[in-house]
Design a protein around this motif. Structure first.
Motif, PDB file in Angstrom:
ATOM      1  N   ILE A   1      13.422 126.114  34.767  1.00  0.00           N
ATOM      2  CA  ILE A   1      14.588 126.241  34.916  1.00  0.00           C
ATOM      3  C   ILE A   1      15.308 126.981  34.009  1.00  0.00           C
ATOM      4  CG2 ILE A   1      15.160 124.400  33.449  1.00  0.00           C
ATOM      5  CD1 ILE A   1      17.196 123.003  35.204  1.00  0.00           C
ATOM      6  N   PRO A   2      16.571 127.813  34.696  1.00  0.00           N
ATOM      7  CA  PRO A   2      17.072 128.726  34.010  1.00  0.00           C
ATOM      8  C   PRO A   2      18.222 127.756  32.967  1.00  0.00           C
ATOM      9  CG  PRO A   2      17.370 129.254  36.149  1.00  0.00           C
ATOM     10  CD  PRO A   2      16.771 127.793  36.230  1.00  0.00           C
ATOM     11  N   PRO A   3      18.892 128.338  31.925  1.00  0.00           N
ATOM     12  CA  PRO A   3      19.659 127.898  31.475  1.00  0.00           C
ATOM     13  C   PRO A   3      20.781 127.254  32.218  1.00  0.00           C
ATOM     14  CG  PRO A   3      19.249 129.745  30.151  1.00  0.00           C
ATOM     15  CD  PRO A   3      18.370 130.013  31.273  1.00  0.00           C
ATOM     16  N   THR A   4      21.443 126.023  32.140  1.00  0.00           N
ATOM     17  CA  THR A   4      22.393 125.635  33.021  1.00  0.00           C
ATOM     18  C   THR A   4      23.635 125.820  32.546  1.00  0.00           C
ATOM     19  OG1 THR A   4      22.365 123.566  32.005  1.00  0.00           O
ATOM     20  CG2 THR A   4      20.830 123.687  33.720  1.00  0.00           C
ATOM     21  N   HIS A   5      23.775 125.925  31.024  1.00  0.00           N
ATOM     22  CA  HIS A   5      25.168 126.065  30.707  1.00  0.00           C
ATOM     23  C   HIS A   5      26.058 124.904  30.964  1.00  0.00           C
ATOM     24  CE1 HIS A   5      23.749 129.943  29.009  1.00  0.00           C
ATOM     25  NE2 HIS A   5      23.672 130.332  30.314  1.00  0.00           N
ATOM     26  N   PHE A   6      25.597 123.844  31.178  1.00  0.00           N
ATOM     27  CA  PHE A   6      26.165 122.564  31.668  1.00  0.00           C
ATOM     28  C   PHE A   6      26.432 121.788  30.119  1.00  0.00           C
ATOM     29  CE2 PHE A   6      25.545 118.015  32.354  1.00  0.00           C
ATOM     30  CZ  PHE A   6      26.639 117.812  33.193  1.00  0.00           C
ATOM     31  N   ILE A   7      27.615 121.479  30.022  1.00  0.00           N
ATOM     32  CA  ILE A   7      27.920 120.796  28.673  1.00  0.00           C
ATOM     33  C   ILE A   7      27.734 119.394  28.752  1.00  0.00           C
ATOM     34  CG2 ILE A   7      29.806 120.287  27.032  1.00  0.00           C
ATOM     35  CD1 ILE A   7      29.113 123.045  27.099  1.00  0.00           C
ATOM     36  N   GLY A   8      26.657 118.839  27.956  1.00  0.00           N
ATOM     37  CA  GLY A   8      26.164 117.807  28.147  1.00  0.00           C
ATOM     38  C   GLY A   8      26.851 116.629  27.418  1.00  0.00           C
ATOM     39  N   SER A   9      26.849 115.431  27.613  1.00  0.00           N
ATOM     40  CA  SER A   9      27.665 114.453  26.875  1.00  0.00           C
ATOM     41  C   SER A   9      27.428 114.318  25.466  1.00  0.00           C
ATOM     42  CB  SER A   9      27.159 112.969  27.250  1.00  0.00           C
ATOM     43  OG  SER A   9      25.707 112.652  27.222  1.00  0.00           O
ATOM     44  N   GLY A  10      26.464 114.849  24.921  1.00  0.00           N
ATOM     45  CA  GLY A  10      26.185 115.071  23.165  1.00  0.00           C
ATOM     46  C   GLY A  10      26.896 116.323  22.915  1.00  0.00           C
ATOM     47  N   GLY A  11      27.447 117.224  23.809  1.00  0.00           N
ATOM     48  CA  GLY A  11      28.105 118.379  23.311  1.00  0.00           C
ATOM     49  C   GLY A  11      27.409 119.695  23.291  1.00  0.00           C
ATOM     50  N   GLU A  12      26.032 119.693  23.457  1.00  0.00           N
ATOM     51  CA  GLU A  12      25.096 120.629  23.631  1.00  0.00           C
ATOM     52  C   GLU A  12      25.332 121.330  24.907  1.00  0.00           C
ATOM     53  OE1 GLU A  12      21.048 120.030  21.889  1.00  0.00           O
ATOM     54  OE2 GLU A  12      21.911 118.089  21.167  1.00  0.00           O
TER      55      GLU A  12
END
Length: 247
Positions: free
Chosen positions: A160-171
């Motif tokens: 999977i490429p980097p999603t750059h999706f901001i997760g709920s933990g902030g990462e």
């Protein structure tokens, strides 16, 4: 190999990008969508609806590599090529995204989701030309799905490429969050994030979505793969006048 060289953005891959990856991996593909839908009536602020699309291929199958695998499980690879965190939990939005992806990749083969969150999608999926599998998430099915996913990750056969999706933990990438925290408790017969119900806790929606997508494509073998992005030769009618021979 940088996967992002062949995938543009997270609007989803195109058939042209799949064709480029076909040349690199020497394989055709089947395409599988998974959904983890949040309860639209939930009062929990962290609930998310995640829709993912994953391509399944067999490296070397263009060159007949599969003939060497007689009696063995082929080392299929899975590349997640579509990722959408739905702003709403609305089924119409989910359908629109699936249709957009399907047009981009020359068709989706399977859709898989837990039954309660996709109750009206079965007939719709069949109308769109894809197999729909709505499941009850029993422990046995979860174990089959996540054991396979674990092996794919461990063996480097899921990409999977980097999603750059901001997760709920902030990462800024779900893999840094969910993959590191996703647990299996065999005594409680439970899979998921131990932080799921905590305020600001890391969730497990992305892994469930990808896991169900891969599970939905489990019966698609390399004989069922097909090329994407190749233009079809047009078929026309020519009158017989002036032609010679038998047609």
């Amino acid at each position: 190999f940088r996967l992002m060289d062949h995938l543009g953005d997270w609007a989803g891959a195109t058939s042209r990008e799949l064709a480029a990856m076909s040349q690199m991996f020497q394989t055709d593909w089947s395409i599988h969508v998974g959904l983890d839908r949040a309860d639209p009536m939930s009062t929990e602020t962290m609930t998310r609806t995640i829709l993912t699309m994953t391509a399944k291929g067999l490296p070397g199958s263009h060159r007949g590599f599969h003939a060497m695998m007689a009696g063995k499980e082929p080392p299929y690879i899975y590349i997640t090529i579509g990722f959408e965190a739905m702003k709403a939990h609305d089924l119409d939005d989910i359908k629109r995204t699936i249709q957009k992806w399907s047009l981009a990749v020359d068709g989706i083969d399977t859709f898989c989701s837990e039954r309660w969150g996709a109750w009206d999608l079965e007939k719709w999926c069949l109308e769109q030309g894809m197999t729909c599998e709505l499941i009850s998430p029993t422990y046995e099915k979860q174990r089959a799905s996540f054991n396979e996913f674990y092996n794919l990750v461990k063996q480097g056969r899921w990409k999977i490429p980097p999603t750059h999706f901001i997760g709920s933990g902030g990462e800024d990438d779900f893999g840094d969050e969910e993959l590191k925290r996703f647990l299996h408790d065999p005594e409680k017969k439970w899979f998921g994030s131990p932080e799921k119900k905590a305020k600001g806790g890391v969730q497990d929606d992305c892994i469930y979505s990808i896991g169900w997508g891969i599970y939905g494509g489990r019966e698609h073998t390399f004989e069922m793969f097909r090329p994407r992005g190749r233009k079809l030769v047009g078929i026309g009618y020519m009158p017989a006048t002036g032609l010679f021979g038998s047609y």
